[in-house]
Design a protein around this motif. Sequence first.
Motif, PDB file in Angstrom:
ATOM      1  N   PHE A 261       0.855  -1.191   0.000  1.00 33.38           N
ATOM      2  CA  PHE A 261       0.000   0.000   0.000  1.00 33.38           C
ATOM      3  C   PHE A 261       0.891   1.242   0.000  1.00 33.38           C
ATOM      4  CE2 PHE A 261      -2.905  -2.676   2.980  1.00 33.38           C
ATOM      5  CZ  PHE A 261      -3.337  -3.432   1.908  1.00 33.38           C
ATOM      6  N   GLU A 262       0.480   2.262  -0.713  1.00 30.38           N
ATOM      7  CA  GLU A 262       1.253   3.500  -0.771  1.00 30.38           C
ATOM      8  C   GLU A 262       0.424   4.663  -0.247  1.00 30.38           C
ATOM      9  OE1 GLU A 262       2.459   3.894  -4.818  1.00 30.38           O
ATOM     10  OE2 GLU A 262       3.676   2.077  -4.808  1.00 30.38           O
ATOM     11  N   PHE A 263       1.088   5.529   0.532  1.00 27.92           N
ATOM     12  CA  PHE A 263       0.434   6.685   1.135  1.00 27.92           C
ATOM     13  C   PHE A 263       1.338   7.907   1.017  1.00 27.92           C
ATOM     14  CE2 PHE A 263      -1.013   2.923   3.434  1.00 27.92           C
ATOM     15  CZ  PHE A 263      -2.387   3.094   3.465  1.00 27.92           C
ATOM     16  N   PHE A 264       0.715   9.075   0.970  1.00 27.79           N
ATOM     17  CA  PHE A 264       1.424  10.340   1.144  1.00 27.79           C
ATOM     18  C   PHE A 264       1.312  10.779   2.599  1.00 27.79           C
ATOM     19  CE2 PHE A 264       0.188  10.868  -3.371  1.00 27.79           C
ATOM     20  CZ  PHE A 264       1.427  11.171  -3.918  1.00 27.79           C
ATOM     21  N   ARG A 265       2.355  11.437   3.098  1.00 30.03           N
ATOM     22  CA  ARG A 265       2.206  12.271   4.284  1.00 30.03           C
ATOM     23  C   ARG A 265       2.244  13.705   3.774  1.00 30.03           C
ATOM     24  NH1 ARG A 265       1.898  11.699   9.454  1.00 30.03           N
ATOM     25  NH2 ARG A 265       2.808   9.604   9.583  1.00 30.03           N
ATOM     26  N   ALA A 266       1.096  14.352   3.746  1.00 31.33           N
ATOM     27  CA  ALA A 266       0.957  15.658   3.116  1.00 31.33           C
ATOM     28  C   ALA A 266       1.793  16.709   3.832  1.00 31.33           C
ATOM     29  CB  ALA A 266      -0.510  16.073   3.105  1.00 31.33           C
ATOM     30  N   ASP A 267       2.494  17.521   3.044  1.00 27.96           N
ATOM     31  CA  ASP A 267       3.309  18.590   3.623  1.00 27.96           C
ATOM     32  C   ASP A 267       2.452  19.613   4.354  1.00 27.96           C
ATOM     33  OD1 ASP A 267       5.607  17.450   2.642  1.00 27.96           O
ATOM     34  OD2 ASP A 267       5.838  18.825   0.951  1.00 27.96           O
ATOM     35  N   GLY A 268       1.257  19.871   3.814  1.00 25.16           N
ATOM     36  CA  GLY A 268       0.436  20.941   4.361  1.00 25.16           C
ATOM     37  C   GLY A 268       0.004  20.710   5.794  1.00 25.16           C
ATOM     38  N   ASP A 269      -0.618  19.555   6.066  1.00 24.84           N
ATOM     39  CA  ASP A 269      -1.158  19.311   7.408  1.00 24.84           C
ATOM     40  C   ASP A 269      -0.573  18.070   8.072  1.00 24.84           C
ATOM     41  OD1 ASP A 269      -2.339  17.234   6.031  1.00 24.84           O
ATOM     42  OD2 ASP A 269      -4.359  18.072   6.073  1.00 24.84           O
ATOM     43  N   GLY A 270       0.339  17.383   7.386  1.00 25.05           N
ATOM     44  CA  GLY A 270       0.973  16.211   7.981  1.00 25.05           C
ATOM     45  C   GLY A 270       0.115  14.967   7.987  1.00 25.05           C
ATOM     46  N   GLY A 271      -1.061  15.038   7.367  1.00 22.24           N
ATOM     47  CA  GLY A 271      -1.974  13.905   7.377  1.00 22.24           C
ATOM     48  C   GLY A 271      -1.599  12.816   6.380  1.00 22.24           C
ATOM     49  N   ILE A 272      -2.160  11.618   6.600  1.00 20.22           N
ATOM     50  CA  ILE A 272      -1.947  10.481   5.715  1.00 20.22           C
ATOM     51  C   ILE A 272      -3.018  10.478   4.634  1.00 20.22           C
ATOM     52  CG2 ILE A 272      -1.976   7.954   5.566  1.00 20.22           C
ATOM     53  CD1 ILE A 272       0.532   8.986   6.855  1.00 20.22           C
ATOM     54  N   VAL A 273      -2.569  10.368   3.369  1.00 16.18           N
ATOM     55  CA  VAL A 273      -3.473  10.347   2.217  1.00 16.18           C
ATOM     56  C   VAL A 273      -3.174   9.100   1.396  1.00 16.18           C
ATOM     57  CG1 VAL A 273      -4.317  11.585   0.182  1.00 16.18           C
ATOM     58  CG2 VAL A 273      -3.451  12.873   2.162  1.00 16.18           C
ATOM     59  N   ALA A 274      -4.211   8.334   1.070  1.00 23.04           N
ATOM     60  CA  ALA A 274      -4.028   7.097   0.321  1.00 23.04           C
ATOM     61  C   ALA A 274      -3.577   7.384  -1.102  1.00 23.04           C
ATOM     62  CB  ALA A 274      -5.330   6.308   0.293  1.00 23.04           C
ATOM     63  N   LEU A 275      -2.693   6.549  -1.611  1.00 21.59           N
ATOM     64  CA  LEU A 275      -2.218   6.671  -2.995  1.00 21.59           C
ATOM     65  C   LEU A 275      -2.638   5.477  -3.830  1.00 21.59           C
ATOM     66  CD1 LEU A 275      -0.567   7.962  -5.257  1.00 21.59           C
ATOM     67  CD2 LEU A 275       1.508   7.029  -4.206  1.00 21.59           C
ATOM     68  N   GLU A 276      -2.280   4.245  -3.395  1.00 24.36           N
ATOM     69  CA  GLU A 276      -2.543   3.091  -4.251  1.00 24.36           C
ATOM     70  C   GLU A 276      -2.487   1.799  -3.454  1.00 24.36           C
ATOM     71  OE1 GLU A 276      -1.133   3.456  -8.332  1.00 24.36           O
ATOM     72  OE2 GLU A 276      -0.187   1.487  -8.109  1.00 24.36           O
ATOM     73  N   VAL A 277      -3.248   0.804  -3.926  1.00 25.12           N
ATOM     74  CA  VAL A 277      -3.251  -0.540  -3.363  1.00 25.12           C
ATOM     75  C   VAL A 277      -2.682  -1.507  -4.388  1.00 25.12           C
ATOM     76  CG1 VAL A 277      -4.776  -2.501  -2.814  1.00 25.12           C
ATOM     77  CG2 VAL A 277      -5.139  -0.304  -1.713  1.00 25.12           C
ATOM     78  N   ASN A 278      -1.770  -2.365  -3.953  1.00 23.11           N
ATOM     79  CA  ASN A 278      -1.245  -3.438  -4.797  1.00 23.11           C
ATOM     80  C   ASN A 278      -1.277  -4.729  -3.993  1.00 23.11           C
ATOM     81  OD1 ASN A 278       0.054  -1.825  -7.198  1.00 23.11           O
ATOM     82  ND2 ASN A 278       0.714  -0.791  -5.341  1.00 23.11           N
ATOM     83  N   LEU A 279      -1.960  -5.741  -4.516  1.00 17.20           N
ATOM     84  CA  LEU A 279      -2.047  -7.013  -3.803  1.00 17.20           C
ATOM     85  C   LEU A 279      -1.001  -7.976  -4.339  1.00 17.20           C
ATOM     86  CD1 LEU A 279      -5.851  -7.554  -3.187  1.00 17.20           C
ATOM     87  CD2 LEU A 279      -4.143  -6.315  -1.850  1.00 17.20           C
ATOM     88  N   ARG A 280       0.241  -7.608  -4.099  1.00 20.36           N
ATOM     89  CA  ARG A 280       1.411  -8.410  -4.450  1.00 20.36           C
ATOM     90  C   ARG A 280       2.573  -7.858  -3.652  1.00 20.36           C
ATOM     91  NH1 ARG A 280       4.461  -3.969  -6.241  1.00 20.36           N
ATOM     92  NH2 ARG A 280       3.332  -2.780  -7.813  1.00 20.36           N
ATOM     93  N   PRO A 281       3.706  -8.559  -3.624  1.00 18.83           N
ATOM     94  CA  PRO A 281       4.842  -8.017  -2.882  1.00 18.83           C
ATOM     95  C   PRO A 281       5.325  -6.718  -3.522  1.00 18.83           C
ATOM     96  CG  PRO A 281       5.225 -10.317  -3.524  1.00 18.83           C
ATOM     97  CD  PRO A 281       4.021  -9.844  -4.268  1.00 18.83           C
ATOM     98  N   PRO A 282       5.919  -5.826  -2.758  1.00 24.26           N
ATOM     99  CA  PRO A 282       6.556  -4.667  -3.375  1.00 24.26           C
ATOM    100  C   PRO A 282       7.657  -5.134  -4.318  1.00 24.26           C
ATOM    101  CG  PRO A 282       7.207  -4.875  -1.079  1.00 24.26           C
ATOM    102  CD  PRO A 282       6.122  -5.862  -1.301  1.00 24.26           C
ATOM    103  N   GLY A 283       7.928  -4.337  -5.349  1.00 20.96           N
ATOM    104  CA  GLY A 283       8.800  -4.783  -6.424  1.00 20.96           C
ATOM    105  C   GLY A 283      10.281  -4.733  -6.106  1.00 20.96           C
ATOM    106  N   GLY A 284      11.063  -5.058  -7.145  1.00 18.74           N
ATOM    107  CA  GLY A 284      12.514  -5.013  -7.027  1.00 18.74           C
ATOM    108  C   GLY A 284      13.039  -6.004  -6.015  1.00 18.74           C
ATOM    109  N   LEU A 285      13.935  -5.526  -5.155  1.00 20.63           N
ATOM    110  CA  LEU A 285      14.571  -6.380  -4.147  1.00 20.63           C
ATOM    111  C   LEU A 285      13.939  -6.221  -2.766  1.00 20.63           C
ATOM    112  CD1 LEU A 285      18.330  -5.789  -5.128  1.00 20.63           C
ATOM    113  CD2 LEU A 285      16.792  -7.603  -5.915  1.00 20.63           C
ATOM    114  N   THR A 286      12.709  -5.697  -2.715  1.00 22.16           N
ATOM    115  CA  THR A 286      12.136  -5.357  -1.412  1.00 22.16           C
ATOM    116  C   THR A 286      11.867  -6.577  -0.548  1.00 22.16           C
ATOM    117  OG1 THR A 286      11.070  -3.504  -2.553  1.00 22.16           O
ATOM    118  CG2 THR A 286      10.471  -3.863  -0.269  1.00 22.16           C
TER     119      THR A 286
END
Length: 387
Positions: A261-286
């Motif tokens: 799952f990917e999220f932003f921490r917004a610069d303006g208010d510091g809140g968590i904002v959802a970006l994207e859902v992926n139902l698989r392992p993170p890519g590369g060598l993660t």
Amino acid sequence: MNFVHLSPHFPPNYHRFCVRLREEGVNVLGLADAPYESLRPELRGALSEYYRVDDMNSYDALVRALGHFTHRHGKLDGIDSHSEHWLETEARLRTDFNMAGLRQERIGIVRRKSAMKEIYRAAGVRVARGAVVGTLEEARRLVVETGYPVVAKPDVGVGAAATFKIRDDGELSSFFERKPPVDYLVEEFIQGKIFSFDGLTDRDGNLVFFTSHAFSRGIMETVNEDGDLFYHSLREIPADLEDAGRRTARAFDVRGRFFHFEFFRADGDGGIVALEVNLRPPGGLTTDMFNYANDIDIYREWARVVAHNRFTAVWSRPYHVGYVGRKRGKRYVHGPGEILAAFGSLIVHHEEIDSVFRAAIGDHGYLVRSKDLDEVRAAARYIQETA
């Protein structure tokens, strides 16, 4: 248990999923388009049978392959590739062959970004304002609400492919003149840091492993600007990020799968904002970063979840692990020998990256490990320093 692994040879580190599955007593059946002789010996030894097709995009060919496996081995219990590319194909095959897991009727909510937004909202996770737009006029009406810049991304797509940051009316008009003939989601640009919430659930939906990574920049910027990527694991996960991650896992009913799952921490208010859902392992060598950060074997633990619905490793994130990518064609100050001389005690692994992934994560990747995040960051700066 009969388990089919699509493209078990790619990416190269994923052969370990098959090896560990076989060690847990599972009958592992490989299906891909690569010649059997090209598979690494460890992978060949893990497969009870390998079926080669000429075209992995031919659904009929895949159905014939699974029919062959069924005839030879009996009912098929599971299928996976751990790859975004095959997610829809896997769901369709699970449905047609009555296998447990993510099926065709649910695949839309994890493939369409607009559908993801509705699930996020229902879970109480904040999302960026936006909508699927079909015309320039619809996009302009949306921009009246959000302001510039906005981000245009395919409603169904992988990673940052064909994703654009649009700064003004001129760029918006130009985008619609050349827009690919697919549905596009246009949404407000969130200025902030990107964090992931990654992990694995058992078949009952319990989080048996989770962690988080902080990114130096977005994948969209890395791809579009041909930049270098650096990201690192966190030893302590902020409470609001963990809460958003847990809510997301429950809302999308993740069972017996990895998630990213990917999220932003917004610069303006510091809140968590959802970006994207992926139902698989993170890519590369993660997945290897999971192991180095916790001194575990995540490939074995996944296999135990599949075979026995158990996760047995003890993990506590004693280390930060960073991924540091470099791209060919850039003039770096320090060569590979200098890097190993300066930070060899921290570098636990490095390798050439397949060209398919180079735009996002580079042509060569280094994994750097330390209990001290400042040491990881110092190594990253040294490795990525350009002339």
